[in-house]
Design a protein around this motif. Structure first.
Motif, PDB file in Angstrom:
ATOM      1  N   LEU A 286       0.828  -1.215   0.000  1.00  0.00           N
ATOM      2  CA  LEU A 286       0.000   0.000   0.000  1.00  0.00           C
ATOM      3  C   LEU A 286       0.860   1.261   0.000  1.00  0.00           C
ATOM      4  CD1 LEU A 286      -2.761  -1.123   2.500  1.00  0.00           C
ATOM      5  CD2 LEU A 286      -3.107  -0.582   0.084  1.00  0.00           C
ATOM      6  N   SER A 287       2.004   1.218   0.697  1.00  0.00           N
ATOM      7  CA  SER A 287       2.837   2.430   0.726  1.00  0.00           C
ATOM      8  C   SER A 287       3.443   2.688  -0.659  1.00  0.00           C
ATOM      9  CB  SER A 287       3.914   2.356   1.807  1.00  0.00           C
ATOM     10  OG  SER A 287       5.022   1.641   1.368  1.00  0.00           O
ATOM     11  N   ILE A 288       3.501   1.642  -1.477  1.00  0.00           N
ATOM     12  CA  ILE A 288       3.979   1.810  -2.858  1.00  0.00           C
ATOM     13  C   ILE A 288       2.835   2.291  -3.760  1.00  0.00           C
ATOM     14  CG2 ILE A 288       4.857   0.543  -4.875  1.00  0.00           C
ATOM     15  CD1 ILE A 288       6.297  -1.337  -2.790  1.00  0.00           C
ATOM     16  N   VAL A 289       1.664   1.692  -3.584  1.00  0.00           N
ATOM     17  CA  VAL A 289       0.540   1.982  -4.496  1.00  0.00           C
ATOM     18  C   VAL A 289      -0.110   3.340  -4.205  1.00  0.00           C
ATOM     19  CG1 VAL A 289      -1.797   1.273  -5.177  1.00  0.00           C
ATOM     20  CG2 VAL A 289       0.012  -0.452  -4.938  1.00  0.00           C
ATOM     21  N   PHE A 290      -0.349   3.644  -2.916  1.00  0.00           N
ATOM     22  CA  PHE A 290      -1.230   4.777  -2.613  1.00  0.00           C
ATOM     23  C   PHE A 290      -0.746   6.132  -3.131  1.00  0.00           C
ATOM     24  CE2 PHE A 290      -5.040   3.650  -0.187  1.00  0.00           C
ATOM     25  CZ  PHE A 290      -5.840   4.666  -0.672  1.00  0.00           C
ATOM     26  N   PRO A 291       0.529   6.498  -2.884  1.00  0.00           N
ATOM     27  CA  PRO A 291       0.955   7.814  -3.404  1.00  0.00           C
ATOM     28  C   PRO A 291       0.817   7.901  -4.923  1.00  0.00           C
ATOM     29  CG  PRO A 291       2.501   6.999  -1.770  1.00  0.00           C
ATOM     30  CD  PRO A 291       1.567   5.857  -2.061  1.00  0.00           C
ATOM     31  N   ASN A 292       1.015   6.780  -5.611  1.00  0.00           N
ATOM     32  CA  ASN A 292       0.883   6.807  -7.072  1.00  0.00           C
ATOM     33  C   ASN A 292      -0.573   6.913  -7.491  1.00  0.00           C
ATOM     34  OD1 ASN A 292       3.676   6.609  -8.083  1.00  0.00           O
ATOM     35  ND2 ASN A 292       3.657   4.796  -6.764  1.00  0.00           N
ATOM     36  N   TRP A 293      -1.449   6.233  -6.749  1.00  0.00           N
ATOM     37  CA  TRP A 293      -2.893   6.405  -7.000  1.00  0.00           C
ATOM     38  C   TRP A 293      -3.269   7.880  -6.811  1.00  0.00           C
ATOM     39  CZ3 TRP A 293      -6.743   8.228  -3.733  1.00  0.00           C
ATOM     40  CH2 TRP A 293      -8.059   8.086  -4.191  1.00  0.00           C
ATOM     41  N   MET A 294      -2.757   8.482  -5.720  1.00  0.00           N
ATOM     42  CA  MET A 294      -3.091   9.889  -5.441  1.00  0.00           C
ATOM     43  C   MET A 294      -2.665  10.782  -6.607  1.00  0.00           C
ATOM     44  SD  MET A 294      -1.944  10.345  -1.477  1.00  0.00           S
ATOM     45  CE  MET A 294      -2.887   9.695  -0.112  1.00  0.00           C
ATOM     46  N   LYS A 295      -1.439  10.541  -7.080  1.00  0.00           N
ATOM     47  CA  LYS A 295      -0.927  11.384  -8.177  1.00  0.00           C
ATOM     48  C   LYS A 295      -1.760  11.185  -9.444  1.00  0.00           C
ATOM     49  CE  LYS A 295       3.749  11.289  -6.363  1.00  0.00           C
ATOM     50  NZ  LYS A 295       4.980  10.509  -6.327  1.00  0.00           N
ATOM     51  N   ALA A 326      -2.363  20.676  -3.546  1.00  0.00           N
ATOM     52  CA  ALA A 326      -2.707  19.249  -3.580  1.00  0.00           C
ATOM     53  C   ALA A 326      -1.441  18.404  -3.675  1.00  0.00           C
ATOM     54  CB  ALA A 326      -3.630  18.965  -4.763  1.00  0.00           C
ATOM     55  N   LEU A 327      -0.546  18.797  -4.554  1.00  0.00           N
ATOM     56  CA  LEU A 327       0.688  18.017  -4.737  1.00  0.00           C
ATOM     57  C   LEU A 327       1.576  18.087  -3.498  1.00  0.00           C
ATOM     58  CD1 LEU A 327       1.506  18.795  -8.485  1.00  0.00           C
ATOM     59  CD2 LEU A 327       0.823  16.586  -7.500  1.00  0.00           C
ATOM     60  N   ALA A 328       1.534  19.229  -2.793  1.00  0.00           N
ATOM     61  CA  ALA A 328       2.332  19.342  -1.559  1.00  0.00           C
ATOM     62  C   ALA A 328       1.825  18.338  -0.513  1.00  0.00           C
ATOM     63  CB  ALA A 328       2.259  20.766  -1.019  1.00  0.00           C
ATOM     64  N   GLY A 329       0.508  18.128  -0.467  1.00  0.00           N
ATOM     65  CA  GLY A 329      -0.054  17.141   0.467  1.00  0.00           C
ATOM     66  C   GLY A 329       0.380  15.730   0.110  1.00  0.00           C
ATOM     67  N   ILE A 330       0.393  15.440  -1.174  1.00  0.00           N
ATOM     68  CA  ILE A 330       0.822  14.100  -1.617  1.00  0.00           C
ATOM     69  C   ILE A 330       2.312  13.916  -1.296  1.00  0.00           C
ATOM     70  CG2 ILE A 330       1.085  12.565  -3.614  1.00  0.00           C
ATOM     71  CD1 ILE A 330      -1.375  13.997  -4.853  1.00  0.00           C
ATOM     72  N   GLU A 331       3.095  14.964  -1.548  1.00  0.00           N
ATOM     73  CA  GLU A 331       4.530  14.878  -1.239  1.00  0.00           C
ATOM     74  C   GLU A 331       4.762  14.691   0.256  1.00  0.00           C
ATOM     75  OE1 GLU A 331       7.027  14.203  -3.075  1.00  0.00           O
ATOM     76  OE2 GLU A 331       5.614  14.254  -4.742  1.00  0.00           O
ATOM     77  N   ALA A 332       3.939  15.343   1.086  1.00  0.00           N
ATOM     78  CA  ALA A 332       4.080  15.191   2.544  1.00  0.00           C
ATOM     79  C   ALA A 332       3.797  13.738   2.949  1.00  0.00           C
ATOM     80  CB  ALA A 332       3.125  16.145   3.260  1.00  0.00           C
ATOM     81  N   THR A 333       2.842  13.111   2.262  1.00  0.00           N
ATOM     82  CA  THR A 333       2.539  11.696   2.539  1.00  0.00           C
ATOM     83  C   THR A 333       3.766  10.840   2.209  1.00  0.00           C
ATOM     84  OG1 THR A 333       0.328  12.220   1.685  1.00  0.00           O
ATOM     85  CG2 THR A 333       0.815   9.886   2.103  1.00  0.00           C
ATOM     86  N   CYS A 334       4.345  11.093   1.032  1.00  0.00           N
ATOM     87  CA  CYS A 334       5.529  10.322   0.615  1.00  0.00           C
ATOM     88  C   CYS A 334       6.674  10.545   1.605  1.00  0.00           C
ATOM     89  CB  CYS A 334       5.990  10.745  -0.776  1.00  0.00           C
ATOM     90  SG  CYS A 334       4.799  10.379  -2.058  1.00  0.00           S
ATOM     91  N   ALA A 335       6.859  11.790   2.031  1.00  0.00           N
ATOM     92  CA  ALA A 335       7.970  12.099   2.942  1.00  0.00           C
ATOM     93  C   ALA A 335       7.776  11.371   4.274  1.00  0.00           C
ATOM     94  CB  ALA A 335       8.066  13.608   3.155  1.00  0.00           C
ATOM     95  N   PHE A 336       6.522  11.326   4.747  1.00  0.00           N
ATOM     96  CA  PHE A 336       6.245  10.626   6.009  1.00  0.00           C
ATOM     97  C   PHE A 336       6.524   9.131   5.856  1.00  0.00           C
ATOM     98  CE2 PHE A 336       3.209   8.249   8.710  1.00  0.00           C
ATOM     99  CZ  PHE A 336       3.702   8.625   9.946  1.00  0.00           C
ATOM    100  N   PHE A 337       6.032   8.541   4.789  1.00  0.00           N
ATOM    101  CA  PHE A 337       6.286   7.115   4.558  1.00  0.00           C
ATOM    102  C   PHE A 337       7.796   6.851   4.517  1.00  0.00           C
ATOM    103  CE2 PHE A 337       2.003   5.964   2.244  1.00  0.00           C
ATOM    104  CZ  PHE A 337       1.337   6.151   3.444  1.00  0.00           C
TER     105      PHE A 337
END
Ligand SMILES: NC(=O)c1ccc[n+]([C@@H]2O[C@H](COP(=O)([O-])OP(=O)(O)OC[C@H]3O[C@@H](n4cnc5c(N)ncnc54)[C@H](O)[C@@H]3O)[C@@H](O)[C@H]2O)c1
Length: 388
Positions: A286-295, A326-337
Motif C-alpha cells: 500500500l505504501s507503494i501503491v497509494f501515493p501513485n494512486w493519489m498522483k 494538492a501536490l504538496a499534500g501528496i509529497e508530505a505523505t511520501c515524505a512521512f512514509f
C-alpha cells in the motif's frame, strides 16, 4: 450525504491485562474451541500460556490450528474447516494479527457451508451463517478485529480475494496494546501505512456534505501520524501503542467513519494483485501503491486533496495554486512514509514489468474499480507503471 444503515455487533474489551477476561467472554459459546494462531510467536511471549490458562479454567476442549501464514492461504483455511467439522467446534478463537483473524473468519464461515469456501471469495456464494468467532489482536493494522472482512490467498490460482459479511464479525475482540510491544519495526510500519490507507480509501470520496465523516478520517490520520514515530522509537510506549491500536480498529470498523459516503478501495484492489503474485506484506504494498494512486487521480476533485494538505499536514496555502497545494499534500505523505521506512517503489522488492499486465487484468476482473475515479485495466496498468 447518502442514506445509510450501520451496525457493528463486535464487543471490544480494550486495555492492559484484558486477556484475563477471555474465559468469561468465551464461556457462553460452548466447550469446544478451535484456537487459531500463526508461526508461534505467541508461545515465546507467554500469550499462549495465558490463553490456555483461561480456556482450561472454563474446562474448554481446545483444538489447535497453528502456522497461519502472513497473507493467509486457502489451504490453511481448509485445514481449519475440517477441524471444525471433525471436532464439532463451538467457537473459533483467533490469536494474532490480521492474517490469523482473517483465516479464522473464513474458517468460521466455511465450516457451516456445504460447498468450497473459495466460493465466497469469487462471488459464487453468499455467507449465510458462521460459527461464533472471538479474537485476541497482537498487531495494530487491519481492523479485522471489528469488521466482517477477510482476505485470503489462493496459491493454486495466484489470486488474493476478499469477502465482507455481517456473519463474519467477531463476537468479541480483546485489544491489549501491551501485546503489540513485540511487533518488529517493519511490521509496525506496515501497520501504520495500512491504517492510514484504510482511511484514505474512505476519505477521498466524491460524496459532498459529509463534514463529520471527513473530520473523523482526518482525526485518525493525525493521531496515527502523531503516534507512529513514538511507537517506532520506543516499542514499549503504551500510550503510542494504545493510540495506534484504537486508530486501527476505528479506521476500518465496518464503515463507521464513512457512513453515507462512497468509498474507493481501488488501491487495495491493486495491492492485492501485487501480493497475490509476490507475497509482499500488505502495508508495504500500500505504501507503494497509494501515493501513485493519489498522483493519478487528484484532479478528479482537487478540493479533497487541498483540504487533505491543509488539515492533515498543516500546509499553508500561501500563494499556492490548488494544484501546488494538492501536490504538496501528496509529497508530505511520501515524505512521512519515507521517514518511517516504508517502501516507495516496486523496485524495493525487485518487482519489474513481468506481471504488470496480469495484475492490471485481474484487478478489474469483476469490472472497473474505485469510485473517486473509476479505474479500468489501462488505468491500473498506468498506476503500476508509475509505481515501478
Ligand atoms: N480483514 C480486513 O479488514 C483486512 C484489512 C486489511 C488487510 N487485511 C489483510 O490482513 C493481512 C495482514 O495482516 P497484518 O497486517 O495484521 O499482519 P499479519 O497478521 O500478516 O502479521 C505480520 C507478521 O507479524 C507477526 N506478528 C503479529 N503479531 C506480532 C507480535 N505481537 N509480535 C511479533 N510479531 C507479531 C506475524 O507473525 C507475521 O509474521 C493481509 O493478508 C491483508 O491483506 C485484512
Amino acid at each position: 450525504m447518502n442514506s445509510f444503515s450501520f451496525q457493528n455487533p463486535t464487543k471490544i474489551v480494550f486495555g492492559s491485562g484484558t486477556v484475563s477476561q477471555l474465559g468469561k467472554l468465551a464461556k457462553p459459546y460452548g466447550k469446544s474451541i478451535l484456537l487459531v494462531y500463526g508461526s508461534g510467536s505467541i508461545k515465546k511471549t507467554g500469550l499462549y500460556d495465558e490463553v490456555m490458562n483461561q480456556l482450561n479454567a472454563i474446562e474448554a476442549k481446545v483444538v489447535e490450528l497453528s502456522g497461519i501464514e502472513p497473507n493467509p492461504r486457502l489451504t490453511s483455511v481448509n485445514r481449519g474447516i475440517e477441524l471444525c467439522r471433525s471436532e464439532k467446534v463451538d467457537l473459533v478463537l483467533a490469536v494474532g494479527g490480521g492474517s490469523v483473524l482473517d483465516a479464522a473468519k473464513a474458517i468460521a464461515a466455511g465450516a457451516l457451508y456445504d460447498g468450497d469456501v473459495w466460493d465466497f471469495f469469487i462471488h459464487k456464494a453468499v455467507i449465510r451463517d458462521a460459527l461464533p468467532l472471538g479474537t485476541i489482536l497482537t498487531l495494530s493494522a487491519t481492523g479485522s478485529e471489528m469488521n466482517g472482512n477477510a482476505v485470503i490467498s489462493n496459491w493454486e490460482t495466484k489470486q488474493k480475494r476478499a469477502f465482507g459479511s455481517m456473519h463474519a464479525y467477531p463476537r468479541f475482540s480483546i485489544l491489549d496494546p501491551t501485546l503489540t510491544f513485540t511487533v518488529p519495526r517493519d511490521q509496525t510500519v506496515n501497520g501504520v501505512v495500512d491504517i492510514m490507507s484504510h482511511v484514505f480509501e474512505q476519505y477521498f470520496t466524491l460524496t459532498p456534505n459529509a463534514p463529520l465523516q471527513e473530520r473523523l478520517c482526518e482525526s485518525i490520520l493525525l493521531t496515527v501520524i502523531e503516534n507512529a514515530e513514538s511507537a517506532l522509537e520506543k516499542p514499549n510506549d503504551y500510550d503510542a501503542r494504545a493510540n495506534l491500536m484504537l486508530c486501527g480498529t476505528m479506521a476500518l470498523n465496518g464503515g463507521l467513519i464513512s457512513v453515507g459516503t462512497d468509498n474507493d478501495w481501488a488501491s487495495h484492489g491493486i495491492e492485492h494483485e501485487i501480493s497475490a503474485i509476490y507475497d509482499i506484506p500488505h502495508g508495504a504494498g500500500l505504501s507503494i501503491v497509494f501515493p501513485n494512486w493519489m498522483k493519478y487521480v487528484y484532479r478528479e476533485r482537487i478540493d479533497r486533496f487541498t483540504q487533505y494538505a491543509e488539515r492533515v499536514w498543516g500546509i499553508e496555502r500561501g500563494s499556492k495554486s490548488d494544484e501546488e497545494l494538492a501536490l504538496a499534500g501528496i509529497e508530505a505523505t511520501c515524505a512521512f512514509f519515507d521517514r518511517i521506512g516504508a517502501p516507495a517503489a516496486l523496485a524495493y522488492y525487485n518487482i519489474g514489468r513481468e506481471h504488470l499486465d496480469t495484475m492490471a487484468k485481474e484487478a478489474v476482473l469483476f469490472g472497473p474499480i474505485g469510485s473517486f475515479k473509476q479505474l479500468r485495466e489501462a488505468d491500473v496498468r498506468e498506476i503500476l507503471e508509475m509505481a515501478l
